[in-house]
Design a protein around this motif. Structure first.
Motif, PDB file in Angstrom:
ATOM      1  N   VAL A  70     -18.113 150.948  -6.178  1.00 49.18           N
ATOM      2  CA  VAL A  70     -18.520 150.406  -7.177  1.00 49.18           C
ATOM      3  C   VAL A  70     -19.243 148.714  -7.220  1.00 49.18           C
ATOM      4  N   GLN A  71     -20.076 148.349  -7.606  1.00 51.02           N
ATOM      5  CA  GLN A  71     -21.185 147.466  -7.135  1.00 51.02           C
ATOM      6  C   GLN A  71     -21.345 146.943  -8.615  1.00 51.02           C
ATOM      7  N   LEU A  72     -20.845 145.632  -8.888  1.00 46.57           N
ATOM      8  CA  LEU A  72     -20.876 145.077 -10.097  1.00 46.57           C
ATOM      9  C   LEU A  72     -21.606 143.423  -9.864  1.00 46.57           C
ATOM     10  N   ASP A  73     -22.098 142.888 -10.736  1.00 45.89           N
ATOM     11  CA  ASP A  73     -22.548 142.019 -10.213  1.00 45.89           C
ATOM     12  C   ASP A  73     -22.246 140.055 -10.858  1.00 45.89           C
ATOM     13  N   ASN A  74     -21.847 139.626 -10.197  1.00 45.06           N
ATOM     14  CA  ASN A  74     -21.554 138.588  -9.882  1.00 45.06           C
ATOM     15  C   ASN A  74     -21.209 137.426 -10.962  1.00 45.06           C
ATOM     16  N   ASN A  75     -22.132 137.507 -12.031  1.00 44.53           N
ATOM     17  CA  ASN A  75     -22.520 136.774 -12.985  1.00 44.53           C
ATOM     18  C   ASN A  75     -21.816 137.419 -14.457  1.00 44.53           C
ATOM     19  N   VAL A  76     -22.300 136.854 -15.171  1.00 41.84           N
ATOM     20  CA  VAL A  76     -21.403 137.468 -16.182  1.00 41.84           C
ATOM     21  C   VAL A  76     -22.152 137.626 -17.307  1.00 41.84           C
ATOM     22  N   LEU A  77     -22.713 138.783 -17.456  1.00 42.53           N
ATOM     23  CA  LEU A  77     -23.290 139.800 -18.220  1.00 42.53           C
ATOM     24  C   LEU A  77     -23.364 139.608 -19.181  1.00 42.53           C
ATOM     25  N   HIS A  78     -23.422 139.082 -20.573  1.00 45.45           N
ATOM     26  CA  HIS A  78     -23.030 139.003 -22.289  1.00 45.45           C
ATOM     27  C   HIS A  78     -23.980 139.902 -22.806  1.00 45.45           C
ATOM     28  N   VAL A  79     -23.518 140.389 -23.507  1.00 43.02           N
ATOM     29  CA  VAL A  79     -24.174 141.978 -24.147  1.00 43.02           C
ATOM     30  C   VAL A  79     -23.729 141.223 -25.446  1.00 43.02           C
ATOM     31  N   LEU A  80     -24.773 141.360 -26.651  1.00 42.63           N
ATOM     32  CA  LEU A  80     -23.774 141.908 -28.282  1.00 42.63           C
ATOM     33  C   LEU A  80     -23.464 142.615 -28.212  1.00 42.63           C
ATOM     34  N   GLY A  81     -21.931 143.368 -29.310  1.00 44.87           N
ATOM     35  CA  GLY A  81     -22.080 144.403 -29.183  1.00 44.87           C
ATOM     36  C   GLY A  81     -20.247 144.343 -29.751  1.00 44.87           C
ATOM     37  N   ASP A  82     -20.384 145.339 -29.150  1.00 48.26           N
ATOM     38  CA  ASP A  82     -18.470 146.045 -29.623  1.00 48.26           C
ATOM     39  C   ASP A  82     -17.596 146.591 -28.055  1.00 48.26           C
ATOM     40  N   ALA A  83     -16.895 146.172 -28.062  1.00 50.28           N
ATOM     41  CA  ALA A  83     -16.752 145.983 -26.097  1.00 50.28           C
ATOM     42  C   ALA A  83     -15.127 147.428 -26.877  1.00 50.28           C
ATOM     43  N   ALA A  84     -14.768 147.815 -27.141  1.00 48.47           N
ATOM     44  CA  ALA A  84     -14.146 149.135 -27.646  1.00 48.47           C
ATOM     45  C   ALA A  84     -15.415 150.106 -27.628  1.00 48.47           C
ATOM     46  N   ARG A  85     -17.029 150.437 -28.254  1.00 49.75           N
ATOM     47  CA  ARG A  85     -17.416 151.333 -28.295  1.00 49.75           C
ATOM     48  C   ARG A  85     -18.202 151.738 -26.607  1.00 49.75           C
ATOM     49  N   LEU A  86     -18.436 150.578 -26.344  1.00 53.90           N
ATOM     50  CA  LEU A  86     -19.140 149.734 -25.305  1.00 53.90           C
ATOM     51  C   LEU A  86     -17.990 150.889 -23.863  1.00 53.90           C
ATOM     52  N   GLU A  87     -16.824 150.539 -23.619  1.00 55.58           N
ATOM     53  CA  GLU A  87     -15.890 150.576 -22.533  1.00 55.58           C
ATOM     54  C   GLU A  87     -15.813 152.176 -23.293  1.00 55.58           C
TER      55      GLU A  87
END
Length: 588
Positions: free
Chosen positions: A447-464
């Motif tokens: 796993v390689q995730l960015d340390n910064n906060v990456l905000h998107v506009l949407g639905d968290a449950a659907r994206l998960e």
């Protein structure tokens, strides 16, 4: 891809629509035909008017030229008479009518001196010592001075006539004599007016009483009053021929100049032109009718193809295509019907494929449950332990529930369910989705995730749900103990999630089709083991499109990579997500 078939048209039939269209074409051409016929008729009248104007100009020219010639002749007679009185000329000298080159002063026939003791001037107005009279043509033998004088009293008699122009010589109130010039009118006209008149056209100068046209009393009176008479159709005394004629009074009282042409001859060329125009008009009408009819029948034929295609689709033949292409409305309608038919055909194939896949996938857990129930019954009958069977039954029930959930999700996707639109930290969404997988297979995930906060506009449950589905597929179709890499990184305006596995891969020609509903890649559709109904990636694409992003796959011999790209949310941007997958951004 779905095979395309051209529409098989029925034999062409001439219908009421064709009749109506032909009538429409005829009505469209009718004003053109009427206008041309009117122009042809008007051209005839214009030709007559042009000929009348030409005759008027010629008659005026004839009259002016004749009057000028007579005036010059009077002056010449006066000079000759004065020379005779003064003794400078012999009255019998023939040189009186010879020019400097010893040629006859054409068109003079005789120039005669009548001594004052032998003649007197009768009927001349006071202060008028010259005149012009008409007499018959007596022939050369009788052309002497006395006959010439008597001819003035018999003017108008006979068919042929001569002009006698006389000039009285009065010097110091003493009458010495008269000079008389005898002139042939035809020769005069030819000499003074070398004008070429085609055909039977004619012109001339005549006394009004010798005019050969049939004139009513009002017209004769108008000429006597000095008015010009113009007639499109004027008949001669024999009433056989109609003439275009112009009659113009001249400055000599009682004389008129005329010019005329036969109407038939004038219109002969016009009628030839009319015939030529009619033939051209017929050819143009036939050409226009052929072109317009061909185009009209083409429209009707294409309309018939649209109708037959619609009927075929309505009866369940979804492979029907109109085959219409172009830039006009009918081609656009044909392309729309073809697109609709293709979509319906794809939906029908999806439905059939869904039934096949669902029947196949549901049959496996149902068969397993049936076998477990039979095993349980046998063990109970034999008094054996069944303690391991409930767990196995529960697993098959869970598998059946999973398949049924997929069916329900398939129906929910077609209901266009709205999604939430709120700022979501995509890093947290990916971490939360990875938790259950890391608990079981932590050693397989990189796993390689960015340390910064990456905000998107949407639905968290659907994206998960999207992240979980992609990871499920990576685990399901990769080889055991091979790594699965999960990478989340930002770009300038987007967040990119990549899940890479080292599995069986996807055939090159199916990289786009794996996102279609109920589609399973050819290299996994018939394999044994865990399966599905081909909806997970279809649902992933639907969710990502609703978030304004896009998803695609890459595959080679080393495995498969699925990429999810989502637009980043910035506080100074306002995002509007729409179901089509596009995102409208407006700077806030």
């Amino acid at each position: 891809m779905v095979a395309r078939y051209q529409l098989k048209l029925h034999p062409y039939r001439f219908t009421s629509s064709h009749v109506k269209l032909l009538l429409l074409v005829t009505l469209a051409l009718l004003p053109f035909v009427i206008n041309n016929l009117v122009n042809i008729y008007q051209s005839q009248e214009k030709r007559l008017q042009l000929e009348l104007n030409s005759s008027l100009e010629l008659a005026q020219t004839v009259g002016v030229t004749f009057a000028n010639y007579i005036a010059c002749l009077w002056d010449y007679e006066y000079i000759v008479g004065l020379a005779i009185v003064q003794g400078n000329l012999d009255a019998a000298d023939r040189s009186l009518i010879l020019d400097e080159d010893q040629h006859m002063l054409y068109p003079l026939r005789h120039l005669t001196w009548l001594d004052g003791e032998a003649v007197e001037v009768v009927g001349a107005e006071e202060e008028q010592h010259y005149g012009l009279v008409v007499g018959p043509d007596p022939g050369p033998a009788e052309a002497d001075a006395e006959a010439g004088a008597e001819a003035g009293a018999e003017a108008g008699a006979g068919a042929g006539f001569l002009l006698y122009v006389w000039q009285a010589l009065i010097v110091e109130d003493k009458f010495h004599g008269v000079v008389v010039a005898e002139i042939d009118p035809d020769a005069l006209e030819a000499a003074l007016l070398p004008i070429h008149r085609t055909g039977a056209g004619s012109f001339g100068i005549v006394p009004i009483e010798r005019l050969h046209f049939q004139l009513d009393p009002a017209e004769r009176q108008a000429i006597s009053d000095g008015e010009t008479v113009l007639k499109h159709r004027l008949y001669t005394s024999d009433a056989d021929t109609a003439w275009v004629a112009a009659i113009v009074p001249v400055s000599l009282p009682g004389w008129v100049a005329y010019a005329s042409s036969p109407v038939n001859q004038v219109l002969r060329e016009v009628r030839f032109d009319m015939l030529r125009q009619v033939l051209i008009l017929i050819l143009l009408i036939m050409l226009a009718y052929t072109v317009s009819s061909t185009y009209a029948f083409s429209i009707l034929s294409r309309s018939s193809r649209l109708r037959q295609a619609a009927v075929a689709i309505a009866h369940g033949d979804f492979s029907t295509r109109t085959g219409l292409r172009g830039d006009d409305d009918l081609a656009a309608a044909g392309e729309t019907i073809d697109y609709m038919a293709e979509r319906i055909e794809n939906m029908e194939m999806d439905r059939i494929r869904f039934l096949q896949v669902a029947a196949h996938e549901l049959r496996n857990p149902m068969a397993a449950l049936k076998a477990l129930c039979a095993l349980m019954k046998r063990r109970i009958d034999k008094g054996l332990s069944i303690i391991d069977l409930p767990d196995r039954i529960d697993n098959e029930i869970n598998r059946l529930s999973y398949l049924l959930d997929g069916v329900l999700n398939a129906f929910s996707m077609h209901q266009n369910t709205a999604i939430k639109r709120e700022p979501v930290n995509l890093v947290e969404v990916v971490q939360h989705a990875l938790e259950p997988y890391l608990q079981k297979n932590a050693d397989r995930f990189q796993v390689q995730l960015d340390n910064n906060v990456l905000h998107v506009l949407g639905d968290a449950a659907r994206l998960e749900e999207v992240v979980s589905s992609i990871i499920d597929n990576a685990l399901k179709y990769s080889y055991p103990d091979t790594p699965i890499r999960v990478i989340l990184r930002p770009t300038t305006n987007e967040a990119v999630l990549t899940v890479h596995d080292e599995g069986i891969g996807i055939p090159e020609g199916e990289l786009e089709r794996i996102f279609e509903g109920f589609y399973r890649a050819s290299n996994v559709a018939n394999q044994k083991g865990p399966g599905g109904i081909g909806l997970s990636l279809f649902r992933c694409r639907d969710i990502i499109n609703r978030h304004g992003g896009h998803i695609f796959a890459e595959s080679d011999y080393s495995g498969t990579s699925l990429h999810v790209i989502l637009p980043l949310y910035r506080p100074d941007w306002l995002f509007t997500c729409v179901p089509s997958g596009s995102v409208v951004r407006q700077k806030g």
